[in-house]
Scaffold this motif. Structure first.
Motif, PDB file in Angstrom:
ATOM      1  N   ARG A 137       4.165   4.768  -5.211  1.00  0.00           N
ATOM      2  CA  ARG A 137       2.743   4.552  -5.072  1.00  0.00           C
ATOM      3  C   ARG A 137       2.143   5.795  -4.312  1.00  0.00           C
ATOM      4  O   ARG A 137       2.649   6.134  -3.396  1.00  0.00           O
ATOM      5  CB  ARG A 137       2.775   3.115  -4.430  1.00  0.00           C
ATOM      6  CG  ARG A 137       1.267   2.498  -4.368  1.00  0.00           C
ATOM      7  CD  ARG A 137       1.200   1.372  -3.393  1.00  0.00           C
ATOM      8  NE  ARG A 137       2.080   0.413  -4.247  1.00  0.00           N
ATOM      9  CZ  ARG A 137       1.624  -0.614  -5.141  1.00  0.00           C
ATOM     10  NH1 ARG A 137       0.380  -0.254  -5.729  1.00  0.00           N
ATOM     11  NH2 ARG A 137       2.545  -1.551  -5.805  1.00  0.00           N
ATOM     12  N   GLU A 140      -4.788   7.310  -2.087  1.00  0.00           N
ATOM     13  CA  GLU A 140      -5.984   7.450  -2.661  1.00  0.00           C
ATOM     14  C   GLU A 140      -6.606   8.939  -2.335  1.00  0.00           C
ATOM     15  O   GLU A 140      -7.210   9.182  -1.282  1.00  0.00           O
ATOM     16  CB  GLU A 140      -7.157   6.438  -2.218  1.00  0.00           C
ATOM     17  CG  GLU A 140      -8.528   6.707  -3.072  1.00  0.00           C
ATOM     18  CD  GLU A 140      -8.349   6.099  -4.604  1.00  0.00           C
ATOM     19  OE1 GLU A 140      -9.185   6.179  -5.295  1.00  0.00           O
ATOM     20  OE2 GLU A 140      -7.281   5.436  -4.800  1.00  0.00           O
ATOM     21  N   ALA A 162       5.537   1.412  -7.180  1.00  0.00           N
ATOM     22  CA  ALA A 162       4.622   0.737  -7.908  1.00  0.00           C
ATOM     23  C   ALA A 162       5.291  -0.635  -8.306  1.00  0.00           C
ATOM     24  O   ALA A 162       6.316  -0.491  -9.016  1.00  0.00           O
ATOM     25  CB  ALA A 162       3.803   1.491  -8.977  1.00  0.00           C
ATOM     26  N   GLY A 257       2.767  -1.347 -14.904  1.00  0.00           N
ATOM     27  CA  GLY A 257       1.779  -1.391 -13.905  1.00  0.00           C
ATOM     28  C   GLY A 257       1.468   0.113 -13.320  1.00  0.00           C
ATOM     29  O   GLY A 257       0.371   0.388 -12.888  1.00  0.00           O
ATOM     30  N   GLN A 258       2.369   0.931 -13.511  1.00  0.00           N
ATOM     31  CA  GLN A 258       1.975   2.396 -13.006  1.00  0.00           C
ATOM     32  C   GLN A 258       1.247   2.931 -13.955  1.00  0.00           C
ATOM     33  O   GLN A 258       0.169   3.893 -13.452  1.00  0.00           O
ATOM     34  CB  GLN A 258       3.403   3.073 -13.060  1.00  0.00           C
ATOM     35  CG  GLN A 258       4.126   2.698 -11.585  1.00  0.00           C
ATOM     36  CD  GLN A 258       5.163   3.982 -11.225  1.00  0.00           C
ATOM     37  OE1 GLN A 258       5.306   4.948 -11.866  1.00  0.00           O
ATOM     38  NE2 GLN A 258       6.221   3.386 -10.404  1.00  0.00           N
ATOM     39  N   ARG A 260      -1.171   1.560 -15.606  1.00  0.00           N
ATOM     40  CA  ARG A 260      -2.415   0.931 -15.454  1.00  0.00           C
ATOM     41  C   ARG A 260      -3.029   1.376 -13.999  1.00  0.00           C
ATOM     42  O   ARG A 260      -4.083   1.718 -14.364  1.00  0.00           O
ATOM     43  CB  ARG A 260      -2.263  -0.705 -15.360  1.00  0.00           C
ATOM     44  CG  ARG A 260      -1.851  -1.407 -16.789  1.00  0.00           C
ATOM     45  CD  ARG A 260      -1.685  -3.044 -16.500  1.00  0.00           C
ATOM     46  NE  ARG A 260      -1.358  -3.435 -17.681  1.00  0.00           N
ATOM     47  CZ  ARG A 260      -0.262  -4.072 -18.170  1.00  0.00           C
ATOM     48  NH1 ARG A 260       0.785  -3.955 -17.251  1.00  0.00           N
ATOM     49  NH2 ARG A 260      -0.115  -4.392 -19.298  1.00  0.00           N
ATOM     50  N   GLU A 261      -2.229   1.527 -13.010  1.00  0.00           N
ATOM     51  CA  GLU A 261      -2.801   2.151 -11.838  1.00  0.00           C
ATOM     52  C   GLU A 261      -3.328   3.447 -11.983  1.00  0.00           C
ATOM     53  O   GLU A 261      -4.333   4.135 -11.548  1.00  0.00           O
ATOM     54  CB  GLU A 261      -1.710   1.826 -10.625  1.00  0.00           C
ATOM     55  CG  GLU A 261      -1.457   0.552 -10.363  1.00  0.00           C
ATOM     56  CD  GLU A 261      -0.297   0.539  -9.403  1.00  0.00           C
ATOM     57  OE1 GLU A 261       0.357   1.580  -9.057  1.00  0.00           O
ATOM     58  OE2 GLU A 261       0.156  -0.508  -8.943  1.00  0.00           O
ATOM     59  N   ARG A 262      -2.341   4.554 -12.820  1.00  0.00           N
ATOM     60  CA  ARG A 262      -2.727   5.652 -12.958  1.00  0.00           C
ATOM     61  C   ARG A 262      -4.236   6.019 -14.040  1.00  0.00           C
ATOM     62  O   ARG A 262      -4.989   6.681 -13.293  1.00  0.00           O
ATOM     63  CB  ARG A 262      -1.885   6.702 -13.656  1.00  0.00           C
ATOM     64  CG  ARG A 262      -2.156   7.941 -14.287  1.00  0.00           C
ATOM     65  CD  ARG A 262      -0.927   8.554 -14.595  1.00  0.00           C
ATOM     66  NE  ARG A 262      -0.060   9.159 -13.583  1.00  0.00           N
ATOM     67  CZ  ARG A 262       1.318   8.565 -13.404  1.00  0.00           C
ATOM     68  NH1 ARG A 262       1.735   7.709 -14.703  1.00  0.00           N
ATOM     69  NH2 ARG A 262       2.053   9.000 -12.663  1.00  0.00           N
ATOM     70  N   ALA A 264      -6.504   3.837 -14.099  1.00  0.00           N
ATOM     71  CA  ALA A 264      -7.633   3.259 -13.184  1.00  0.00           C
ATOM     72  C   ALA A 264      -8.196   4.384 -12.217  1.00  0.00           C
ATOM     73  O   ALA A 264      -9.088   4.375 -11.816  1.00  0.00           O
ATOM     74  CB  ALA A 264      -7.138   1.988 -12.435  1.00  0.00           C
ATOM     75  N   ARG A 265      -7.257   5.208 -11.801  1.00  0.00           N
ATOM     76  CA  ARG A 265      -7.467   6.125 -10.814  1.00  0.00           C
ATOM     77  C   ARG A 265      -7.857   7.581 -11.686  1.00  0.00           C
ATOM     78  O   ARG A 265      -8.706   8.365 -10.944  1.00  0.00           O
ATOM     79  CB  ARG A 265      -6.406   6.650  -9.874  1.00  0.00           C
ATOM     80  CG  ARG A 265      -5.934   5.466  -9.000  1.00  0.00           C
ATOM     81  CD  ARG A 265      -5.021   6.327  -7.936  1.00  0.00           C
ATOM     82  NE  ARG A 265      -3.575   6.408  -8.575  1.00  0.00           N
ATOM     83  CZ  ARG A 265      -2.655   5.762  -8.884  1.00  0.00           C
ATOM     84  NH1 ARG A 265      -2.799   4.326  -8.312  1.00  0.00           N
ATOM     85  NH2 ARG A 265      -1.733   6.065  -9.280  1.00  0.00           N
TER      86      ARG A 265
END
Length: 319
Positions: A137, A140, A162, A257-258, A260-262, A264-265
């Motif tokens: 993880r 930011e 993550a 989920g990784q 999705r998180e990537r 989103a950033r």
């Protein structure tokens, strides 16, 4: 009828792979059929254990749609400078634009880092990150410059891994409508002779043809998927370019989920999650749907830097 997509007939004569000597490993290239002006250039970075010809099926298919495809002989330890050199050598002077870096597994992480570093040396117009390798993880970081679309940033991740959020597509995703070939449970497999290899195959792909190819491929290095991701790739790179993030919804190597998180950033990401898809998403059971999604995204990138849809489904299920 020939059901093997690796040996099936393709338009002649321009889809025969060519080679461009690059270091110890050759780049493999596929050109559009004769008489068709190239619509763009894809520079593909393989993942752990792979080599350029692992992507022959993908290269032939995208070339048939008018795109020049160069699968590079990079390895996971190659840094952005080495990747840039090989990519520029393969693309040559004045490549057809858009120029898009495509990567699978560690190659996806390399593509993101290389896009940040490219600058004027390679006119990168977008990135396709397919089944990116797992990373801890991350903290930011700042995003890329709003005034320079090719700028970006990287930050060293923190500890921990993550976790996958609740199942189901997130906002903005383009879920696959279903696999094109049988799901893993419906694929007949022989009694295991190599349990470790069977486990790796099961994690990589549900496509029977690709499983057969990897099993018989003397150039493919087994076991690398369980190895570590090179430390420089654990820093997150955020190019300010359009990025297509593709990931398998059943990937056990990198939790969805990784992805999705990537996405989103990333400042300009499009996320597609393939239902029941595994780690080698460009060579998985839904390879036709994945390749079609890539072509649709490329056509939008060619037509409009803002990626406005060319076709909108106004009634019925989304494509």
């Amino acid at each position: 009828m020939n059901d093997d997509p690796y040996s099936a007939p393709v338009p002649a004569p321009a889809l025969v792979p060519a080679t461009v000597a690059v270091g110890a490993t050759d780049t493999r290239s596929w050109q559009p059929p004769g008489g068709i002006a190239p619509r763009g250039t894809l520079l593909l970075l393989p993942g752990r254990g792979e080599h350029p010809l692992v992507y022959e099926r993908f290269g032939r298919r995208l070339a048939a749609d008018g795109y020049v495809v160069h699968a590079l002989g990079t390895v996971p330890d190659d840094g952005p400078e080495e990747v840039l050199k090989r990519a520029a050598d393969a693309a040559g002077p004045g490549p057809a634009e858009p120029v898009v870096l495509v990567g699978s597994d560690t190659g996806a992480l390399q593509a993101l880092h290389t896009a940040v570093a490219a600058g004027a040396r390679l006119p990168v117009g977008g990135v396709i990150a397919a089944g990116a390798a797992p990373v801890p993880r991350v903290a930011e970081p700042p995003t890329g410059s709003a005034t320079d679309p090719r700028s970006g940033s990287a930050t060293v991740p923190g500890s921990g891994s993550a976790t996958d959020p609740a199942a189901g597509p997130a906002a903005g995703e383009s879920p696959d409508t279903g696999p094109d070939t049988p799901t893993p449970a419906s694929i007949p497999t022989p009694a295991p002779a190599d349990p470790d290899w069977d486990a790796e195959l099961a994690a990589r792909t549900a496509c029977p043809a690709h499983r057969k190819r990897l099993t018989e491929d003397e150039g493919f290095v087994r076991g690398r998927l369980a190895g570590p991701v090179p430390a420089p790739l654990l820093a997150e790179a955020r190019p300010g370019l359009p990025v297509l993030v593709l990931h398998g919804g059943a990937d056990t190597v990198t939790p969805p989920g990784q992805a999705r998180e990537r996405a989103a950033r990333l400042p300009r990401a499009t996320l597609g999650v393939v239902r029941e898809g595994l780690h080698d998403i460009l060579n998985d059971a839904s390879h036709r749907t994945t390749a079609a999604t890539v072509v649709l995204w490329l056509e939008r990138l060619r037509a409009d830097p803002e990626l406005r849809p060319i076709l909108t489904v106004e009634q019925g299920a989304a494509l």
